[in-house]
Design an enzyme around this catalytic site. Structure first.
Site, PDB file in Angstrom:
ATOM      1  N   TYR A 237     -10.145  36.688 -19.934  1.00  0.00           N
ATOM      2  CA  TYR A 237     -11.088  37.008 -18.853  1.00  0.00           C
ATOM      3  C   TYR A 237     -12.204  37.929 -19.368  1.00  0.00           C
ATOM      4  CZ  TYR A 237     -12.829  39.491 -14.692  1.00  0.00           C
ATOM      5  OH  TYR A 237     -13.634  40.076 -13.749  1.00  0.00           O
ATOM      6  N   LYS A 241     -16.097  36.861 -19.948  1.00  0.00           N
ATOM      7  CA  LYS A 241     -17.099  37.564 -19.126  1.00  0.00           C
ATOM      8  C   LYS A 241     -18.115  38.255 -20.052  1.00  0.00           C
ATOM      9  CE  LYS A 241     -17.251  38.442 -15.107  1.00  0.00           C
ATOM     10  NZ  LYS A 241     -17.932  37.787 -13.944  1.00  0.00           N
TER      11      LYS A 241
HETATM   12  N1  LIG Z   1     -12.113  41.854  -8.007  1.00  0.00           N
HETATM   13  C1  LIG Z   1     -12.283  42.762  -8.951  1.00  0.00           C
HETATM   14  O1  LIG Z   1     -11.531  43.745  -9.068  1.00  0.00           O
HETATM   15  C2  LIG Z   1     -13.446  42.639  -9.910  1.00  0.00           C
HETATM   16  C3  LIG Z   1     -13.683  43.695 -10.805  1.00  0.00           C
HETATM   17  C4  LIG Z   1     -14.756  43.603 -11.684  1.00  0.00           C
HETATM   18  C5  LIG Z   1     -15.573  42.494 -11.664  1.00  0.00           C
HETATM   19  N2  LIG Z   1     -15.308  41.473 -10.801  1.00  0.00           N
HETATM   20  C6  LIG Z   1     -16.210  40.320 -10.826  1.00  0.00           C
HETATM   21  O2  LIG Z   1     -16.686  40.140  -9.508  1.00  0.00           O
HETATM   22  C7  LIG Z   1     -16.909  38.761  -9.278  1.00  0.00           C
HETATM   23  C8  LIG Z   1     -16.195  38.362  -8.011  1.00  0.00           C
HETATM   24  O3  LIG Z   1     -14.810  38.610  -8.176  1.00  0.00           O
HETATM   25  P1  LIG Z   1     -13.785  38.320  -7.004  1.00  0.00           P
HETATM   26  O4  LIG Z   1     -12.773  39.385  -7.035  1.00  0.00           O
HETATM   27  O5  LIG Z   1     -14.543  38.051  -5.769  1.00  0.00           O
HETATM   28  O6  LIG Z   1     -13.137  36.982  -7.536  1.00  0.00           O
HETATM   29  P2  LIG Z   1     -12.303  35.884  -6.750  1.00  0.00           P
HETATM   30  O7  LIG Z   1     -11.840  36.420  -5.443  1.00  0.00           O
HETATM   31  O8  LIG Z   1     -11.315  35.355  -7.717  1.00  0.00           O
HETATM   32  O9  LIG Z   1     -13.384  34.764  -6.443  1.00  0.00           O
HETATM   33  C9  LIG Z   1     -13.933  33.990  -7.444  1.00  0.00           C
HETATM   34  C10 LIG Z   1     -14.959  33.101  -6.823  1.00  0.00           C
HETATM   35  O10 LIG Z   1     -15.562  32.304  -7.859  1.00  0.00           O
HETATM   36  C11 LIG Z   1     -15.500  30.947  -7.462  1.00  0.00           C
HETATM   37  N3  LIG Z   1     -15.463  30.061  -8.620  1.00  0.00           N
HETATM   38  C12 LIG Z   1     -14.556  30.058  -9.619  1.00  0.00           C
HETATM   39  N4  LIG Z   1     -14.858  29.073 -10.487  1.00  0.00           N
HETATM   40  C13 LIG Z   1     -15.968  28.457 -10.017  1.00  0.00           C
HETATM   41  C14 LIG Z   1     -16.750  27.378 -10.467  1.00  0.00           C
HETATM   42  N5  LIG Z   1     -16.464  26.733 -11.605  1.00  0.00           N
HETATM   43  N6  LIG Z   1     -17.830  27.017  -9.740  1.00  0.00           N
HETATM   44  C15 LIG Z   1     -18.132  27.668  -8.593  1.00  0.00           C
HETATM   45  N7  LIG Z   1     -17.429  28.683  -8.108  1.00  0.00           N
HETATM   46  C16 LIG Z   1     -16.349  29.087  -8.815  1.00  0.00           C
HETATM   47  C17 LIG Z   1     -14.245  30.856  -6.633  1.00  0.00           C
HETATM   48  O11 LIG Z   1     -14.285  29.653  -5.901  1.00  0.00           O
HETATM   49  P3  LIG Z   1     -12.941  28.909  -5.402  1.00  0.00           P
HETATM   50  O12 LIG Z   1     -12.644  29.519  -4.073  1.00  0.00           O
HETATM   51  O13 LIG Z   1     -13.348  27.493  -5.356  1.00  0.00           O
HETATM   52  O14 LIG Z   1     -11.872  29.189  -6.422  1.00  0.00           O
HETATM   53  C18 LIG Z   1     -14.380  32.115  -5.799  1.00  0.00           C
HETATM   54  O15 LIG Z   1     -15.318  31.915  -4.775  1.00  0.00           O
HETATM   55  C19 LIG Z   1     -16.442  38.029 -10.507  1.00  0.00           C
HETATM   56  O16 LIG Z   1     -17.563  37.736 -11.295  1.00  0.00           O
HETATM   57  C20 LIG Z   1     -15.540  39.023 -11.201  1.00  0.00           C
HETATM   58  O17 LIG Z   1     -15.530  38.819 -12.581  1.00  0.00           O
HETATM   59  C21 LIG Z   1     -14.271  41.517  -9.914  1.00  0.00           C
END
Ligand SMILES: NC(=O)c1ccc[n+]([C@@H]2O[C@H](COP(=O)([O-])OP(=O)(O)OC[C@H]3O[C@@H](n4cnc5c(N)ncnc54)[C@H](OP(=O)(O)O)[C@@H]3O)[C@@H](O)[C@H]2O)c1
Length: 461
Positions: A237, A241
């Protein structure tokens, strides 16, 4: 100079959001629709086989969630109409060129109309298959960038990265961009094209061996970890990223913002305290502990656990966009974090968690309270110290979380501090992203842990 009226900037704007079905994406959508109902249009890119199913996904996975209850209550029966007037569902996939948008007319309209892109989509599994993580997190970022370059009226591209792109770096971790080819091991260089080629070769080998899907999954997961470790990243991951960020940050002449959140936790205040989506990461540990499943974990008590509420992340995204548009703060990268300004260590989180569950024991499906006898024990680093969980599913969870529970870094957030300086009024007027305003004890005891127990999937069992 002050930023002025934040919502005003978004009036009449058209925004493309990727990852709208995800945790962060949903909270962003909720806030933008609430603070600026006069937004022109929201193109939401959703994975699905057709528009009908994509619309259903948005309905059930986003707008029907408790997160939107304030707006549903406020708008009553007009809520559905309001959403359908603002939202355009786009079937697509970031891993494909032109984001996989097949409908030519839709593509043309998007390229003509979009003012802002918020790219939040990613695969967030630490041990994702290398091919999938590369396609989504690395090439996905590149595909969004290429799409953005073709948008005629683009004002901002906001790319959501992660603070952990610097792996397990110790000390103060700055908001510096990567240079192309940089690794976390001074000795190696990174060639993204070569990594892609290696993936292709590995998949061809597996095909030639007529490997079944389960074997392919296992091999590709391990391959990701091997390549990540080779270049100094703890998991696939963070590695993919980081490569995605590299591709984006090294593209000149685009109005780009990169935000790097740390571990994102439940809402602090908005739209109401304690909303969370599922049981990933820290939620998983707390949920398992409260239910008596996890009694010990790997970690160092003094490790500063950098957590940040999701509404603060969203507020910082919104404010950074406005500040950038007005040239008041033009930094590229923002570490959205708490460890420098208001640190809390792992031990303190566990003290509060213990205290919470002794006062509010989990009631299991037989109606019996799950009594928690002691604070979760932390073991230093070695799995050998961890016999109770050896060989269990927990072992792999521990392995995946270990880089973060023994972390020795602190995230510098000088760029975010600059943003706060120009956004003092905004912070007071509903766009708070200052971690100093978090009272950790109150947040953990009265907001976050109750939120995890209320909303997490496993909690419903
Ligand atoms: N949550 C954290 O603690 C955290 C911390 C640091 C950074 N981030 C970053 O914040 C962002 C959002 O994270 P999150 O926690 O909201 O993640 P999440 O809940 O896992 O959601 C991921 C999203 O990306 C979509 N996705 C995955 N593969 C895709 C593809 N090939 N085409 C289009 N959409 C796709 C998923 O769609 P589906 O519903 O279809 O799977 C979902 O809407 C990410 O970039 C992550 O790296 C998150």
């Amino acid at each position: 100079m002050e930023l002025g009226d934040i919502p005003k900037y978004f009036a009449g704007k058209t925004i493309l959001v990727t990852g709208a079905t995800g945790f962060l994406g949903k909270v962003f959508l909720e806030k933008i629709l609430r603070v600026q109902p006069n937004i022109k249009k929201l193109y939401l890119l959703v994975r699905s086989s057709n528009t009908h199913l994509a619309t259903q996904r948005l309905h059930f996975e986003v707008f029907k969630k408790d997160l939107f209850r304030l707006q549903r209550d406020e708008k009553g029966e007009n809520f559905g109409t309001f959403i359908s007037e603002k939202v355009v569902v786009v079937v697509g996939d970031v891993s494909l060129e032109m984001l996989g948008v097949k409908d030519a007319k839709m593509r043309e309209d998007m390229l003509k109309e979009i003012n802002i892109i918020v790219h939040s989509a990613a695969t967030t599994r630490f041990d994702e298959r290398f091919d999938i993580a590369m396609a989504t997190n690395t090439m996905g970022a590149f595909n969004v960038l290429s799409f953005a370059k073709n948008c005629l009226k683009l004002e901002i591209l906001l790319h959501v990265s992660t603070a952990y792109v610097y792996g397990q770096m110790k000390g103060l971790i700055s908001e510096k961009p990567f240079f192309m080819g940089q690794t976390l091991k001074g000795s190696s260089t990174l060639d993204i094209e070569l990594e892609k080629k290696l993936i292709e070769n590995k998949l061809s080998e597996l095909e030639a061996q007529k490997a079944d899907e389960q074997t392919i999954d296992m091999v590709m997961k391990k391959f990701g970890i091997v390549r990540a470790n080779l270049h100094g990243w703890p998991n696939t991951y963070a590695f993919t990223k980081a490569m995605g960020e590299m591709l984006v940050a090294n593209m000149k002449d685009l109005p780009l913002i990169i935000i790097r959140p740390t571990v994102v936790t439940s809402t602090h205040f908005e739209p109401f305290p304690g909303w969370v989506d599922d049981v990933r990461a820290l939620n998983f540990i707390i949920d398992g502990y409260g239910k008596g499943i996890i009694r010990s974990f790997v970690g160092v008590p003094e490790t500063v656990l950098d957590i940040i509420p999701v509404d603060m992340v969203v507020n910082s995204m919104i404010v950074a966009m406005v500040a950038r548009s007005k040239n008041l703060c033009t930094n590229l990268i923002y570490n959205i974090s708490s460890s420098l300004r208001n640190p809390i260590n792992f031990s303190d989180v566990l003290d509060n968690t213990y205290c919470y569950f002794t006062k509010n024991p989990w009631i299991n499906k037989n109606g019996k309270p799950v009594l928690i006898a002691k604070k979760m024990a932390l073991f230093s680093t070695s799995m050998d110290e961890f016999d109770p969980n050896k060989g269990s599913k927990m072992e792999s969870a521990i392995e995946l979380f270990r880089p973060y529970t023994i972390f020795e870094g602190i995230f510098d957030d000088q760029n975010v501090e600059n943003l706060r300086m120009v956004a003092k009024r905004a912070i007071d007027e509903g766009f708070d992203f200052d971690p100093r305003n978090i009272n950790w004890k109150n947040y953990l005891m009265n907001v976050y842990i109750p939120g995890v127990m209320k909303y997490s999937m496993r909690s419903k069992m």
